[in-house]
Design a protein around this motif. Sequence first.
Motif, PDB file in Angstrom:
ATOM      1  N   PRO A  47      21.237  56.983  46.930  1.00  0.00           N
ATOM      2  CA  PRO A  47      19.875  57.060  46.581  1.00  0.00           C
ATOM      3  C   PRO A  47      18.899  56.171  47.662  1.00  0.00           C
ATOM      4  CG  PRO A  47      20.651  56.814  44.289  1.00  0.00           C
ATOM      5  CD  PRO A  47      21.642  56.585  45.500  1.00  0.00           C
ATOM      6  N   THR A  48      19.600  55.257  48.153  1.00  0.00           N
ATOM      7  CA  THR A  48      18.911  54.599  49.442  1.00  0.00           C
ATOM      8  C   THR A  48      19.934  54.448  50.589  1.00  0.00           C
ATOM      9  OG1 THR A  48      20.121  52.439  48.527  1.00  0.00           O
ATOM     10  CG2 THR A  48      17.767  53.076  47.903  1.00  0.00           C
ATOM     11  N   ILE A  49      19.231  54.664  51.579  1.00  0.00           N
ATOM     12  CA  ILE A  49      19.945  54.407  52.926  1.00  0.00           C
ATOM     13  C   ILE A  49      20.899  53.008  52.862  1.00  0.00           C
ATOM     14  CG2 ILE A  49      19.796  54.665  55.588  1.00  0.00           C
ATOM     15  CD1 ILE A  49      19.114  57.187  54.175  1.00  0.00           C
ATOM     16  N   SER A  50      22.148  53.112  53.154  1.00  0.00           N
ATOM     17  CA  SER A  50      22.733  51.944  52.773  1.00  0.00           C
ATOM     18  C   SER A  50      24.091  51.761  53.497  1.00  0.00           C
ATOM     19  CB  SER A  50      23.218  51.615  51.406  1.00  0.00           C
ATOM     20  OG  SER A  50      24.144  52.772  51.154  1.00  0.00           O
ATOM     21  N   HIS A  53      31.633  51.493  53.992  1.00  0.00           N
ATOM     22  CA  HIS A  53      32.773  51.287  54.580  1.00  0.00           C
ATOM     23  C   HIS A  53      32.964  52.945  55.336  1.00  0.00           C
ATOM     24  CE1 HIS A  53      34.698  47.874  53.387  1.00  0.00           C
ATOM     25  NE2 HIS A  53      34.304  48.017  52.101  1.00  0.00           N
ATOM     26  N   PHE A  54      33.348  52.985  56.606  1.00  0.00           N
ATOM     27  CA  PHE A  54      33.675  54.408  57.060  1.00  0.00           C
ATOM     28  C   PHE A  54      34.527  55.103  56.348  1.00  0.00           C
ATOM     29  CE2 PHE A  54      35.657  56.969  60.311  1.00  0.00           C
ATOM     30  CZ  PHE A  54      34.519  57.958  60.639  1.00  0.00           C
ATOM     31  N   ASP A  55      34.125  56.217  55.908  1.00  0.00           N
ATOM     32  CA  ASP A  55      35.137  57.164  55.430  1.00  0.00           C
ATOM     33  C   ASP A  55      35.208  58.688  56.249  1.00  0.00           C
ATOM     34  OD1 ASP A  55      32.735  58.477  54.439  1.00  0.00           O
ATOM     35  OD2 ASP A  55      33.118  57.807  52.425  1.00  0.00           O
ATOM     36  N   GLY A  56      34.344  58.968  57.137  1.00  0.00           N
ATOM     37  CA  GLY A  56      34.168  60.128  57.997  1.00  0.00           C
ATOM     38  C   GLY A  56      33.374  61.160  57.189  1.00  0.00           C
ATOM     39  N   TYR A  57      33.013  60.974  56.148  1.00  0.00           N
ATOM     40  CA  TYR A  57      32.158  62.186  55.266  1.00  0.00           C
ATOM     41  C   TYR A  57      30.893  62.288  56.067  1.00  0.00           C
ATOM     42  CZ  TYR A  57      35.674  62.391  51.745  1.00  0.00           C
ATOM     43  OH  TYR A  57      36.768  62.402  51.122  1.00  0.00           O
ATOM     44  N   THR A  58      30.157  63.414  56.075  1.00  0.00           N
ATOM     45  CA  THR A  58      28.970  63.723  56.781  1.00  0.00           C
ATOM     46  C   THR A  58      27.969  62.775  56.260  1.00  0.00           C
ATOM     47  OG1 THR A  58      28.521  65.492  54.984  1.00  0.00           O
ATOM     48  CG2 THR A  58      29.827  66.327  57.218  1.00  0.00           C
ATOM     49  N   PRO A  59      27.893  62.157  55.226  1.00  0.00           N
ATOM     50  CA  PRO A  59      26.567  61.659  55.191  1.00  0.00           C
ATOM     51  C   PRO A  59      26.516  60.397  56.059  1.00  0.00           C
ATOM     52  CG  PRO A  59      27.272  62.153  52.931  1.00  0.00           C
ATOM     53  CD  PRO A  59      28.285  62.630  53.918  1.00  0.00           C
ATOM     54  N   GLN A  60      27.491  60.145  56.751  1.00  0.00           N
ATOM     55  CA  GLN A  60      27.844  58.932  57.674  1.00  0.00           C
ATOM     56  C   GLN A  60      27.629  59.465  59.312  1.00  0.00           C
ATOM     57  OE1 GLN A  60      31.545  57.218  56.624  1.00  0.00           O
ATOM     58  NE2 GLN A  60      30.808  56.243  54.855  1.00  0.00           N
ATOM     59  N   LEU A  61      27.395  60.586  59.307  1.00  0.00           N
ATOM     60  CA  LEU A  61      27.379  61.213  60.510  1.00  0.00           C
ATOM     61  C   LEU A  61      25.734  61.594  61.106  1.00  0.00           C
ATOM     62  CD1 LEU A  61      30.339  63.263  60.645  1.00  0.00           C
ATOM     63  CD2 LEU A  61      30.120  60.932  61.247  1.00  0.00           C
ATOM     64  N   ASP A  88       5.529  52.832  52.253  1.00  0.00           N
ATOM     65  CA  ASP A  88       5.501  51.157  52.082  1.00  0.00           C
ATOM     66  C   ASP A  88       5.729  50.411  53.560  1.00  0.00           C
ATOM     67  OD1 ASP A  88       8.331  51.416  52.435  1.00  0.00           O
ATOM     68  OD2 ASP A  88       8.629  50.572  50.546  1.00  0.00           O
ATOM     69  N   ASN A  89       6.296  51.503  54.483  1.00  0.00           N
ATOM     70  CA  ASN A  89       6.400  50.965  55.650  1.00  0.00           C
ATOM     71  C   ASN A  89       7.618  49.801  55.752  1.00  0.00           C
ATOM     72  OD1 ASN A  89       4.598  52.302  57.042  1.00  0.00           O
ATOM     73  ND2 ASN A  89       2.961  50.893  56.832  1.00  0.00           N
ATOM     74  N   VAL A  90       8.450  50.014  54.897  1.00  0.00           N
ATOM     75  CA  VAL A  90       9.728  49.131  54.732  1.00  0.00           C
ATOM     76  C   VAL A  90      10.838  50.061  54.309  1.00  0.00           C
ATOM     77  CG1 VAL A  90      10.714  47.268  53.383  1.00  0.00           C
ATOM     78  CG2 VAL A  90       8.340  47.087  54.085  1.00  0.00           C
ATOM     79  N   THR A  91      10.779  50.825  53.377  1.00  0.00           N
ATOM     80  CA  THR A  91      12.144  51.666  52.984  1.00  0.00           C
ATOM     81  C   THR A  91      12.147  52.783  53.770  1.00  0.00           C
ATOM     82  OG1 THR A  91      11.073  51.015  50.613  1.00  0.00           O
ATOM     83  CG2 THR A  91      12.866  52.864  50.802  1.00  0.00           C
ATOM     84  N   LEU A  92      13.613  52.900  53.799  1.00  0.00           N
ATOM     85  CA  LEU A  92      14.026  54.343  54.776  1.00  0.00           C
ATOM     86  C   LEU A  92      14.229  55.392  53.657  1.00  0.00           C
ATOM     87  CD1 LEU A  92      16.392  52.725  57.328  1.00  0.00           C
ATOM     88  CD2 LEU A  92      14.287  53.705  57.495  1.00  0.00           C
ATOM     89  N   LEU A  93      13.925  56.752  54.090  1.00  0.00           N
ATOM     90  CA  LEU A  93      14.377  57.944  53.356  1.00  0.00           C
ATOM     91  C   LEU A  93      14.656  59.118  54.478  1.00  0.00           C
ATOM     92  CD1 LEU A  93      11.357  59.822  53.537  1.00  0.00           C
ATOM     93  CD2 LEU A  93      10.821  57.984  52.119  1.00  0.00           C
ATOM     94  N   LEU A  94      15.011  60.159  53.816  1.00  0.00           N
ATOM     95  CA  LEU A  94      15.312  61.440  54.610  1.00  0.00           C
ATOM     96  C   LEU A  94      14.291  62.321  54.480  1.00  0.00           C
ATOM     97  CD1 LEU A  94      19.348  61.488  54.223  1.00  0.00           C
ATOM     98  CD2 LEU A  94      17.898  60.673  56.077  1.00  0.00           C
ATOM     99  N   PRO A 135      21.143  48.082  51.029  1.00  0.00           N
ATOM    100  CA  PRO A 135      19.906  48.867  51.712  1.00  0.00           C
ATOM    101  C   PRO A 135      19.856  48.549  53.124  1.00  0.00           C
ATOM    102  CG  PRO A 135      19.286  48.100  49.668  1.00  0.00           C
ATOM    103  CD  PRO A 135      20.522  47.093  50.168  1.00  0.00           C
ATOM    104  N   ILE A 136      19.726  49.662  53.727  1.00  0.00           N
ATOM    105  CA  ILE A 136      19.051  49.591  55.332  1.00  0.00           C
ATOM    106  C   ILE A 136      17.484  49.691  55.278  1.00  0.00           C
ATOM    107  CG2 ILE A 136      19.065  50.390  57.679  1.00  0.00           C
ATOM    108  CD1 ILE A 136      21.804  49.048  57.021  1.00  0.00           C
ATOM    109  N   ILE A 137      16.614  48.878  55.629  1.00  0.00           N
ATOM    110  CA  ILE A 137      15.114  49.049  55.867  1.00  0.00           C
ATOM    111  C   ILE A 137      14.694  48.885  57.301  1.00  0.00           C
ATOM    112  CG2 ILE A 137      15.001  48.122  53.622  1.00  0.00           C
ATOM    113  CD1 ILE A 137      14.187  45.085  54.955  1.00  0.00           C
ATOM    114  N   VAL A 138      13.417  48.955  57.663  1.00  0.00           N
ATOM    115  CA  VAL A 138      12.833  48.309  58.699  1.00  0.00           C
ATOM    116  C   VAL A 138      11.947  47.219  58.424  1.00  0.00           C
ATOM    117  CG1 VAL A 138      12.883  50.740  59.625  1.00  0.00           C
ATOM    118  CG2 VAL A 138      10.735  50.093  58.310  1.00  0.00           C
ATOM    119  N   HIS A 139      12.123  46.517  59.522  1.00  0.00           N
ATOM    120  CA  HIS A 139      11.536  45.113  59.387  1.00  0.00           C
ATOM    121  C   HIS A 139      11.079  44.496  60.746  1.00  0.00           C
ATOM    122  CE1 HIS A 139      11.458  40.660  58.935  1.00  0.00           C
ATOM    123  NE2 HIS A 139      11.340  40.976  57.570  1.00  0.00           N
ATOM    124  N   PRO A 140       9.945  43.650  60.928  1.00  0.00           N
ATOM    125  CA  PRO A 140       9.542  43.298  62.176  1.00  0.00           C
ATOM    126  C   PRO A 140      10.817  42.578  62.892  1.00  0.00           C
ATOM    127  CG  PRO A 140       8.149  42.852  60.691  1.00  0.00           C
ATOM    128  CD  PRO A 140       9.003  43.285  59.922  1.00  0.00           C
TER     129      PRO A 140
END
Length: 158
Positions: A47-50, A53-61, A88-94, A135-140
């Motif tokens: 549900p969140t960009i996070s 481990h690399f498994d090669g599946y397309t959500p990581q590409l 919120d200028n912090v959370t990532l989404l697609l 999770p991966i976010i954006v931050h100053p």
Amino acid sequence: MVPLFISVYVLIFISSNIIYVSGTCSDDSLYLIRSTTSNLVVDASFPTISLQHFDGYTPQLWQFKHSRPGVYFIINNSTGKALDVAEDNVTLLLSKVDENSVKQQWFVNSNGRILNVGVNKNLDVRGAGFTVNNPIIVHPNNGHVAQEFVVKEKRTCN
């Protein structure tokens, strides 16, 4: 210019926040976005960009589609949607690609930082927690290693 990465056919240089590509890759090349500290990759299968481990599946590409010189849309290969910053200028989404949205446009800097044009913040591993599912976010920009990523080609160019 500083080399960002080298593959058999492609060499990408960054100078003044502009990525120069030489070789035979097209905009269809696929890339991993890897944390320099944990070696985990940015993954869009939860549900969140996070981090995962690399498994090669397309959500990581990811594809890097040119927006304008030095600026890219980062498109998830699994969904075809762009990496975007939420209200919120912090959370990532697609989100569906919107060429007018500056929150979907990114600079890839030579120092390993990936900067969002719309909010002027870097991709960041939340709380500097370098574990799976963090999770991966954006931050100053704070100069912390939690904001350092390597963009690495996954598929050989033809």
